[in-house]
Design an enzyme around this catalytic site. Structure first.
Site, short mmCIF file in Angstrom:
data_model
loop_
_atom_site.label_atom_id
_atom_site.label_comp_id
_atom_site.label_asym_id
_atom_site.label_seq_id
_atom_site.Cartn_x
_atom_site.Cartn_y
_atom_site.Cartn_z
N ASP A 336 3.03 -2.64 -5.13
CA ASP A 336 3.36 -3.88 -4.72
C ASP A 336 2.66 -4.59 -5.83
O ASP A 336 2.06 -4.36 -6.63
CB ASP A 336 2.28 -4.12 -3.40
CG ASP A 336 2.75 -5.32 -2.60
OD1 ASP A 336 3.61 -6.05 -3.28
OD2 ASP A 336 2.34 -5.36 -1.31
N GLU A 537 1.21 -13.54 4.28
CA GLU A 537 0.25 -12.80 3.88
C GLU A 537 -1.29 -13.29 3.93
O GLU A 537 -1.55 -14.02 5.03
CB GLU A 537 0.51 -12.63 2.33
CG GLU A 537 1.71 -11.79 2.04
CD GLU A 537 2.03 -11.30 0.75
OE1 GLU A 537 1.14 -10.95 -0.02
OE2 GLU A 537 3.31 -11.54 0.07
C1 BGC Z 1 4.01 -8.33 -0.61
C2 BGC Z 1 5.32 -7.29 -0.31
C3 BGC Z 1 6.52 -7.86 -1.15
C4 BGC Z 1 6.08 -8.09 -2.79
C5 BGC Z 1 7.42 -8.81 -3.43
C6 BGC Z 1 3.98 -8.40 -2.15
O1 BGC Z 1 3.32 -9.71 -2.18
O2 BGC Z 1 2.85 -7.54 -0.07
O3 BGC Z 1 5.48 -7.00 0.89
O4 BGC Z 1 7.17 -6.92 -0.97
O5 BGC Z 1 5.02 -8.97 -2.69
O6 BGC Z 1 7.69 -9.91 -3.03
C1 BGC Z 2 5.01 -15.44 -5.47
C2 BGC Z 2 6.13 -14.92 -4.49
C3 BGC Z 2 5.86 -13.35 -4.25
C4 BGC Z 2 4.30 -13.37 -3.74
C5 BGC Z 2 3.95 -11.76 -3.38
C6 BGC Z 2 3.84 -15.29 -5.01
O1 BGC Z 2 2.98 -15.56 -6.18
O2 BGC Z 2 5.47 -16.66 -5.88
O3 BGC Z 2 7.31 -14.82 -4.96
O4 BGC Z 2 6.59 -12.87 -3.13
O5 BGC Z 2 3.52 -13.92 -4.92
O6 BGC Z 2 2.52 -11.78 -2.95
#
Ligand code: BGC
Ligand code: BGC
Length: 856
Positions: A336, A537
């Protein structure tokens, strides 16, 4: 007392946004990250038997294995390592792709081709095509292996304007309908293919045990049963089945995520620690993998969380012994978002531990991809990563690419569905989404059978969610957090109001939209649409489940309508069960709509009869989560014996059924929360997770990652107080040199502490005289900070002193404690030398604070 607001002034560009940029570039380990734990040591010898060997639908194909071996035998070390590196579109150029030939790449949430939010399907295909061509261009790297693009299509193709957005998973859980889920997955696969993308980072198969978790809505249920069944359905819908179209031209590669235990962290803390014993880890948290891997999911995403203190990204037992060797998973494990960098002794730029543990692909957004690539090459050369392990990782990646036909399919622009704009947001897909909305609605209360409503009536529609496709879609909608959108960002979608308006005017009824409830025409009934604002998140983590704590504006709206004798139907938009007893009491009917996505019209389909009074669609949804009876009933789950929820798992009224919540529910907020609160350590020998520390000047933010750091006129070094290096000294070498800051990327909900009369407390010694104000700041976002001048309260002494400041002082100056990004920051207007230790928030201590702020 001297209060100063928006101290960000002095720090100019050093607002939270810069801080975010700064910290993602942080390069090295923090003090705390010095030991590597051997994850396997705590695992007993036959614990592995808890895990079954799965009968995986996709069997080995010797022809493919031979082809993999042939390709592998021709590859150089650099080409192999490049297969394991997955950068992000905002951080690489086409030239980088041509030069290195990355095995895959991603677009993160809210990342679009050319940085254009309104990019068209042709722009997406254009980028896919160019990346693909650059990857098979062997002029620089000598490699012709096609790359592949992964995206978070987690409720439809949610980064793309005009896509069909389905209800978030929590709503799908309420439908209890695996066939419908498979249709949703098929539709999602097609919309993703229309943009030239190969691979989806879904389904999330977390079994969510504590609803404070900000990702609760990404989970189908608190119970593993639905998670297991759905996981299999989604994977089949996305990838096709073994005997039918497996990874054919209408299918995409899927990912079951996040392995493992993401939904079971202590306190529902995002990226936190799961302390389940191994049997529970399997019984509760692994069932989505049983379902999804058996159905043939080709990739697994490692989770940010830890299991019993060990980050899963570095856990060889879980990634290799359990997942690959025992369960028999032969696809690849992707990390991740810089998750490898969270392993103690790793950084984003270097992490042999992760690959050694069994990670096959590093997800490495930010500029870290380049040093990581170089370091990984060096680590294979030095033997720190074995050649065999690298070969195994690349074998797995190539196996998936061959199974997906990537070597044989035409280039992205030439594929069957590519660039077909009729697929994105097609009427067929929207119809599936609208059905899902209907089936996901859960009716909690229906006093005197107020519902269904006749469309031939005067209907008032109120509430901030009524005509708000962004709010009804939640996080992961065009943008990562789901914020910053208007209805125009969802062309083809329908708000809940628009759906009702259609149904009612067709039947010659009347609709009035008044978000604030101030109508011009006396209504027969009011429908109030309200609920949570979008988040994703860790930004969604809560510390208890009370809806609109301290700020019950929607309740006031419900009550004002009720006081005027108007029957009230509440439609609640939410990513999780919340304590809404007051809102339930103020509603005649109460419908939980979850986060329905773009097809808001599905709500009207159920709430209204046809013009001649026939029920068109009865309620079908049943809770896949227990509904709490108090704000602190945060982790009550199906089959729990010692506690009773307000409404159990499986609850959901149908038309004509007796409503069971007609009596007045208790609105008492138990004070148990305040009593149970323990001090919150922010710095205790070192800065405590999740917090980090930085020295921030107007020029830049430098994350503290070792025992010494200088940034401009700011100087940090650890010192010994009780034991080695349990305190630190900070020098402001010149006036206004900057700020020593403790922060977290995700805003934290600390309201329990202000409610429990807490103080911010720390120990200090002054090493120099004070000549100018010294500001203590607590910060809740870019324009939300308050500062208190400590200079008159700091004692000039070499022995350790304690200073405590009532949090009410900050709350009074409008610091919003529901979203704290910086709980502690100090700056000095004059030169100063200060030592600090033991920074903590202590509940029930305001009456003894050195700096107090009695309630006004
Ligand atoms: C998330 C994932 C996601 C990844 C890519 C991460 O922060 O936990 O679920 O697939 O970002 O955007
Ligand atoms: C990004 C997102 C990403 C995420 C994952 C962010 O900082 O801008 O594009 O999916 O982090 O955790």
């Amino acid at each position: 007392m001297n209060l100063k607001f928006n101290h960000a002034l002095m720090l100019g560009a050093t607002s939270l946004s810069m801080l975010l940029a700064g910290c993602s570039q942080s390069t090295s380990d923090t003090e705390a990250k010095t030991t590597t734990k051997i994850a396997d040591s705590s695992v007993s010898a036959n614990a592995i038997e808890i895990w079954p060997t799965l009968d995986i639908a996709i069997k080995r194909d010797e022809k493919i294995e031979q082809r993999v071996a042939d390709i592998l035998s021709t590859m150089t070390l650099a080409q192999k390592v490049a297969q394991t590196i997955q950068p992000e579109i905002r951080d690489i150029t086409l030239e980088d792709m041509r030069t290195y030939g990355f095995g895959s790449y991603l677009n993160g949430g809210g990342a679009f081709p050319n940085g254009d939010k309104h990019a068209k399907p042709s722009d997406w295909v254009g980028l896919a095509e160019k990346m693909y061509q650059a990857s098979i261009d062997d002029s620089i790297d000598g490699s012709t292996i096609p790359t592949m693009w992964g995206t978070d299509a987690v409720h439809g193709h949610n980064n793309v304007i005009g896509a069909t957005l389905f209800p978030h998973n929590i709503g799908l859980g309420a439908t209890h309908n695996p066939e419908l889920i498979e249709d949703i997955a098929k539709a999602t696969a097609e919309e993703v293919l229309a943009t030239g993308i190969d691979w989806i980072f879904a389904p999330t198969v977390a079994t969510v045990r504590d609803d404070r978790w900000g990702r609760t809505y990404e989970g189908y249920s608190e119970d593993p049963e639905i998670v297991r069944d759905y996981s299999a359905s989604i994977v089949k819908g996305l990838q096709g089945s073994a005997n039918k179209n497996f990874l054919g031209s209408r299918q995409v590669i899927s990912t079951v995520k996040h392995f493992i235990g993401d939904g079971g962290t202590v306190g529902g803390d995002d990226q936190g620690n799961n302390i389940a014993d191994e049997q529970t880890l399997f019984d509760i948290h692994a069932q989505g993998y049983v379902g999804g891997l058996t159905a043939g999911a080709q990739t697994v995403m490692a989770s940010f969380n830890s299991w019993n203190g060990d980050k899963v990204h570095g856990n060889r037992y879980l990634l290799t012994s359990v997942l690959k060797e025992r369960m028999g998973f032969d696809g690849f494990v992707v990390g991740d978002w810089n998750g490898h960098g969270q392993i103690p002794s790793c950084s984003n730029e270097s992490c042999p531990q992760a690959m050694n543990a069994g990670l096959d692909v590093y997800m490495v957004p930010t500029g870290a991809w380049k040093p990581l690539l170089e370091n990984t090459i060096a680590q294979v050369k030095s033997g720190e990563i074995s050649q065999a392990r690298l070969d195994d990782a690349v074998t797995r990646i190539l196996r998936v690419k061959l199974r997906a036909g990537l070597f044989d399919k035409p280039a992205p622009a030439e594929r069957v569905l590519s660039g077909n704009k009729d697929i994105i947001g097609s009427p067929e897909h929207r119809a599936v989404a609208r059905q899902a909305v209907r089936e996901s609605l859960v009716l909690l209360k229906n006093h005197q059978q107020l519902l269904p409503l006749s469309p031939n009536a005067n209907v008032l529609i109120a509430g901030g969610g009524a005509d708000n496709i962004g709010q009804q879609s939640g996080g992961w909608s065009i943008t990562w957090q789901g914020t910053g959108n208007t209805n125009q960002d969802f062309p083809g979608g329908t708000s809940i109001y628009q759906g009702i308006e259609q149904a009612v005017t067709q039947a010659n009824g009347n609709v009035e939209l008044a978000v604030d409830g101030k109508f011009t025409q006396q209504p027969d009934v009011a429908i109030v649409v309200f609920g949570e604002q979008p988040y994703a998140e860790g930004n969604g983590d809560l510390d208890n489940l009370e809806f609109q704590r301290g700020n019950k504006t929607d309740l006031a709206l419900l009550k004002s309508l009720k006081d005027q004798g108007i029957p009230v139907v509440s439609v609640f938009l939410t990513g999780r069960p919340l304590w809404v007893n007051p809102e339930l009491n103020a509603s005649d009917a109460f419908v939980v709509a979850w986060l329905p996505g773009t097809e808001g019209a599905g709500v009207a389909d159920v709430l209204f009869t046809s013009a001649n009074g026939d029920i068109q669609h009865d309620f079908k949804g049943q809770l896949s989560f227990s509904w709490p009876n108090s704000p602190t009933q945060t982790n009550i789950n199906r089959f729990d014996k010692d506690d009773t929820p307000l409404l159990p798992y499986g609850f959901g009224l149908h038309y004509g059924e007796k409503s069971t919540l007609d009596m007045a529910l208790s609105e008492q907020v138990a004070n148990e929360n305040a009593q149970a609160l323990t001090p919150l350590a922010i710095y205790d020998r070192s800065v405590q997770a999740p917090w980090k520390m930085a020295l921030v000047t107007t020029e830049k933010s430098a994350t503290v990652a070792s025992s010494m750091l200088e940034n401009g006129g700011l100087k940090f070094r650890t010192i010994d107080r009780r034991v080695q290096e349990d305190a630190f000294k900070i020098d402001w070498l010149q006036p206004n040199a900057g700020q020593v800051r403790i922060y977290h990327d995700f805003l934290q909900d600390l309201r329990s502490y202000t409610e429990a009369s807490s103080v911010m407390q720390f120990d200090y010694t002054l090493n120099s005289a004070i000549s100018a104000p010294v500001w203590l700041q607590i910060n809740c976002g870019e324009t939300c900070a308050s500062d208190i001048d400590l200079s008159a309260h700091l004692k000039q002494t070499q022995t350790w002193q304690t200073l405590s400041v009532d949090l009410a002082c900050f709350a009074q100056s409008a610091t919003d404690f529901s979203k704290i990004g910086i709980p502690f920051a100090l700056s000095s207007e004059g030169p100063l030398s200060l030592s600090l230790s033991d920074i903590r928030i202590v509940p029930n201590a305001a009456n003894k604070a050195d700096i107090s702020c009695p309630a006004e």
